[in-house]
Write an enzyme that holds these catalytic residues in place. Structure first.
Site, PDB file in Angstrom:
ATOM      1  N   GLU A  40      35.774  95.800  61.139  1.00 38.20           N
ATOM      2  CA  GLU A  40      34.203  95.565  60.755  1.00 38.20           C
ATOM      3  C   GLU A  40      33.177  95.504  61.817  1.00 38.20           C
ATOM      4  O   GLU A  40      33.569  95.265  63.335  1.00 38.20           O
ATOM      5  CB  GLU A  40      34.477  93.915  60.323  1.00 38.20           C
ATOM      6  CG  GLU A  40      35.136  94.042  58.902  1.00 38.20           C
ATOM      7  CD  GLU A  40      35.031  92.565  58.361  1.00 38.20           C
ATOM      8  OE1 GLU A  40      33.685  91.879  58.816  1.00 38.20           O
ATOM      9  OE2 GLU A  40      35.799  92.121  57.724  1.00 38.20           O
TER      10      GLU A  40
ATOM     11  N   GLY B 192      38.238  89.727  66.854  1.00 36.99           N
ATOM     12  CA  GLY B 192      38.946  89.676  68.171  1.00 36.99           C
ATOM     13  C   GLY B 192      38.429  88.750  69.289  1.00 36.99           C
ATOM     14  O   GLY B 192      37.397  88.368  69.209  1.00 36.99           O
ATOM     15  N   GLU B 193      39.285  88.688  70.127  1.00 34.88           N
ATOM     16  CA  GLU B 193      38.757  87.888  71.446  1.00 34.88           C
ATOM     17  C   GLU B 193      38.651  88.952  72.748  1.00 34.88           C
ATOM     18  O   GLU B 193      39.652  89.365  73.241  1.00 34.88           O
ATOM     19  CB  GLU B 193      39.922  86.897  71.727  1.00 34.88           C
ATOM     20  CG  GLU B 193      39.875  86.195  73.178  1.00 34.88           C
ATOM     21  CD  GLU B 193      38.465  85.569  73.219  1.00 34.88           C
ATOM     22  OE1 GLU B 193      37.759  84.989  72.592  1.00 34.88           O
ATOM     23  OE2 GLU B 193      37.953  85.907  74.666  1.00 34.88           O
TER      24      GLU B 193
ATOM     25  N   HIS C  43      32.174  74.774  69.972  1.00 36.51           N
ATOM     26  CA  HIS C  43      32.342  74.209  68.899  1.00 36.51           C
ATOM     27  C   HIS C  43      32.719  72.697  68.756  1.00 36.51           C
ATOM     28  O   HIS C  43      33.021  71.834  67.794  1.00 36.51           O
ATOM     29  CB  HIS C  43      33.383  74.650  68.002  1.00 36.51           C
ATOM     30  CG  HIS C  43      33.149  76.351  67.726  1.00 36.51           C
ATOM     31  ND1 HIS C  43      31.816  76.667  67.676  1.00 36.51           N
ATOM     32  CD2 HIS C  43      33.770  77.252  67.658  1.00 36.51           C
ATOM     33  CE1 HIS C  43      31.576  78.132  67.483  1.00 36.51           C
ATOM     34  NE2 HIS C  43      32.803  78.392  67.494  1.00 36.51           N
TER      35      HIS C  43
ATOM     36  N   CYS D 229      32.866  86.446  59.438  1.00 37.84           N
ATOM     37  CA  CYS D 229      33.741  87.125  60.320  1.00 37.84           C
ATOM     38  C   CYS D 229      35.124  87.515  59.440  1.00 37.84           C
ATOM     39  O   CYS D 229      35.925  86.557  59.284  1.00 37.84           O
ATOM     40  CB  CYS D 229      34.228  86.343  61.604  1.00 37.84           C
ATOM     41  SG  CYS D 229      32.850  85.564  62.391  1.00 37.84           S
TER      42      CYS D 229
HETATM   43  N1  SAH Z   1      36.811  85.571  69.938  1.00 37.26           N
HETATM   44  C1  SAH Z   1      35.373  85.389  70.209  1.00 37.26           C
HETATM   45  C2  SAH Z   1      34.498  86.339  69.496  1.00 37.26           C
HETATM   46  C3  SAH Z   1      34.490  86.376  68.050  1.00 37.26           C
HETATM   47  S1  SAH Z   1      34.183  85.237  66.900  1.00 37.26           S
HETATM   48  C4  SAH Z   1      35.032  83.955  70.151  1.00 37.26           C
HETATM   49  O1  SAH Z   1      35.725  83.344  69.698  1.00 37.26           O
HETATM   50  O2  SAH Z   1      33.800  83.740  70.606  1.00 37.26           O
HETATM   51  C5  SAH Z   1      32.339  85.218  67.052  1.00 37.26           C
HETATM   52  C6  SAH Z   1      31.871  83.767  66.803  1.00 37.26           C
HETATM   53  O3  SAH Z   1      31.804  83.370  65.344  1.00 37.26           O
HETATM   54  C7  SAH Z   1      32.554  82.503  67.359  1.00 37.26           C
HETATM   55  O4  SAH Z   1      31.468  81.808  68.077  1.00 37.26           O
HETATM   56  C8  SAH Z   1      33.387  82.111  66.261  1.00 37.26           C
HETATM   57  O5  SAH Z   1      33.700  80.718  66.652  1.00 37.26           O
HETATM   58  C9  SAH Z   1      32.538  82.065  65.232  1.00 37.26           C
HETATM   59  N2  SAH Z   1      33.076  82.106  63.842  1.00 37.26           N
HETATM   60  C10 SAH Z   1      34.331  82.439  63.375  1.00 37.26           C
HETATM   61  N3  SAH Z   1      34.397  82.046  62.315  1.00 37.26           N
HETATM   62  C11 SAH Z   1      33.289  81.270  61.693  1.00 37.26           C
HETATM   63  C12 SAH Z   1      33.100  81.137  60.677  1.00 37.26           C
HETATM   64  N4  SAH Z   1      33.697  80.749  59.423  1.00 37.26           N
HETATM   65  N5  SAH Z   1      31.691  80.364  60.659  1.00 37.26           N
HETATM   66  C13 SAH Z   1      30.835  80.288  61.726  1.00 37.26           C
HETATM   67  N6  SAH Z   1      31.230  80.882  62.907  1.00 37.26           N
HETATM   68  C14 SAH Z   1      32.477  81.381  62.794  1.00 37.26           C
END
Ligand code: SAH
Length: 342
Positions: free
Chosen positions: A91, A158-159, A215, A332
Site C-alpha cells: 500500500e 514495514g519497519e 507510544h 496502516c
Molecule cells: N514501522 C515503522 C513505520 C510504519 S508504522 C514505525 O513503527 O514507526 C507508521 C506509524 O503508524 C507508526 O507510528 C505506527 O506506530 C503507527 N500506527 C500503526 N498502526 C496504527 C493505528 N492503528 N493507529 C494509529 N497509528 C498507527
C-alpha cells in the site's frame, strides 16, 4: 538478474562500461528511469536498439502495477494498492497538504515488529522491498496522478530500519540531483526504535527527519503494546535519539498514538514531556486508527486536546496529526488486508 533501478549513477556507469558503452549512455539511462519515469526499456527512444536488447537480457526493470485505487471524498487523499513483480501487494498513500504533496510508502511486505494496534503486522513478515520497489511507489503515483510530489514519508507497511541497506539506498536515489532530486529535508523515516540502526543511520550524513514511534512513556506500558520495547529500553532508545539529533543537527519527532485507557492519562503527559524535552523532540499525537482485529479505542477528541494542551504547558512542541482518508481504509495495512482476505 541485476535490478537496474536500484543502482546508483556510479554503479550504472561501471556496469555499462563493462558492456563497452560510454558514460553518457549511463546518464541517459538514469534520466529515463528516475526523471522521465519510463515504464520500460521500449520507451527510451534515444538509446540504441542493441543496447536495449542487452539490457533486457541482463537487467530486470522493476515496476509496480496498480491493483486498486481509492480516492477519499472527504479530503482527496488517495490510497493505492500496488502489485510487485512477484505478485506481492503493498500500500501507498498520496496526501495533499498546504506545504505540498506527500507520498507515504511501504518498506516491507508485511512486518515482523508485532505492534498490537497495527494492521500491517497481522499476517507477519513476507519479505523486504528493494530500493527500486520503494522508488516505484512514488514514481507510479506520479505517473497515475500527474501530480508533483515534494515530500515522502516511509510510514507505510514495514519497519524501514529492518530493511536498512535498501532504505538508505532508496533515500540516496530519490534525492539524487540527477534523479527526482527530492530534498532529503522533505523525507521522514518512521521507526519503532531499533537502537543500533538509529545510531548507524545517524552516521550516514543524511538530512532526513527521523520519527520514533514512542507510544508510551514507561517501559512497562510500552512493552504491552510494542514487542520491540522488550528488546530496547526507553532509556537506550532516548540515548540513540539524542545521538541522532546531535550528530545530524536534525530535530527528531516522537509519534504518540493515543489509545483510550492505555496511554492517555495525566501521568502519561508528564512522562512524555520528560522524554521529549531533553532531546527537544517534536511530538506528534495520533488518535489511534481503530483496526477491527485489534479492539483499541480512540481517546475522545476533547481529551486529546487536553493532552496536547498539558504537553504544551510543559514546553513541548506538539501537534495533533490530522486524520486523512478515514473513509478509504486509511489505517496502516487495511486496504492490503482486505484484498488478501477476499
Ligand atoms: N514501522 C515503522 C513505520 C510504519 S508504522 C514505525 O513503527 O514507526 C507508521 C506509524 O503508524 C507508526 O507510528 C505506527 O506506530 C503507527 N500506527 C500503526 N498502526 C496504527 C493505528 N492503528 N493507529 C494509529 N497509528 C498507527
Amino acid at each position: 538478474m541485476t535490478d537496474i533501478k536500484s543502482m546508483t549513477g556510479e554503479e550504472l556507469e561501471a556496469a555499462l562500461r563493462e558492456m563497452g558503452l560510454p558514460r553518457y549512455r549511463a546518464d541517459q539511462l538514469f534520466h529515463w528511469m528516475h526523471v522521465s519515469l519510463a515504464r520500460d526499456y521500449e520507451e527510451m527512444r534515444n538509446l540504441p536498439a542493441a543496447m536495449k536488447e542487452m539490457l533486457r537480457r541482463t537487467c530486470e526493470y522493476r515496476t509496480v502495477r496498480m491493483e486498486d485505487r481509492q480516492i477519499s471524498a472527504a479530503d482527496g487523499t488517495q490510497k493505492f494498492l500496488f502489485a510487485l513483480p512477484d505478485g506481492n501487494l503493498v500500500e501507498s498513500v498520496f496526501m495533499r497538504y498546504h506545504f505540498g504533496n506527500s507520498v507515504c510508502i511501504s518498506s516491507q511486505v508485511g512486518c515482523r515488529m508485532g505492534c498490537r494496534f497495527c494492521a500491517s503486522t497481522l499476517n507477519g513478515w513476507e519479505r523486504n522491498l528493494t530500493p527500486s520497489e520503494m522508488l516505484e511507489q512514488v514514481y507510479e503515483i506520479r505517473r497515475v496522478t500527474g501530480e508533483k510530489v515534494s515530500h515522502v514519508v516511509v510510514m507505510g507497511t514495514g519497519e524501514p530500519l529492518d530493511n536498512y541497506d535498501a532504505l538508505v539506498r532508496f533515500i540516496r536515489l530519490i534525492s539524487d540531483p540527477k534523479g527526482m532530486a527530492l530534498s532529503q529535508r522533505n523525507i521522514t523515516v518512521s521507526t519503532c526504535g531499533i537502537v543500533p540502526c538509529i545510531r548507524e543511520l545517524a552516521r550516514e550524513k543524511l538530512q532526513i527527519t527521523l520519527a520514533l514511534s514512542l507510544h508510551a512513556a514507561t517501559d512497562r506500558q510500552r512493552r504491552e503494546i510494542m514487542p520491540v520495547a522488550g528488546q530496547y529500553s526507553i532509556a537506550e532508545t532516548m540515548e540513540a535519539m539524542r545521538f541522532y539529533y546531535e550528530t545530524t543537527g536534525r530535530q527528531v519527532t516522537f509519534e504518540y498514538t493515543l489509545i483510550r485507557g492505555v496511554n492517555d492519562a495525566s501521568a502519561d503527559v508528564e512522562g512524555l514531556a520528560g522524554l521529549a524535552l531533553p532531546v527537544r523532540a517534536h511530538v506528534n499525537l495520533i488518535p489511534v486508527n481503530p483496526v477491527r482485529e485489534r479492539g483499541y479505542a480512540q481517546t475522545e477528541a476533547g481529551a486529546v486536546q487536553a493532552f496536547k494542551n498539558k504537553l504544551e504547558k510543559s514546553g513541548v512542541n506538539v501537534t495533533i496529526r490530522r486524520e486523512m482518508g478515514r473513509d478509504i481504509d486509511g489505517a496502516c495495512g487495511q486496504l492490503r488486508r482486505r484484498h488478501i482476505l477476499s
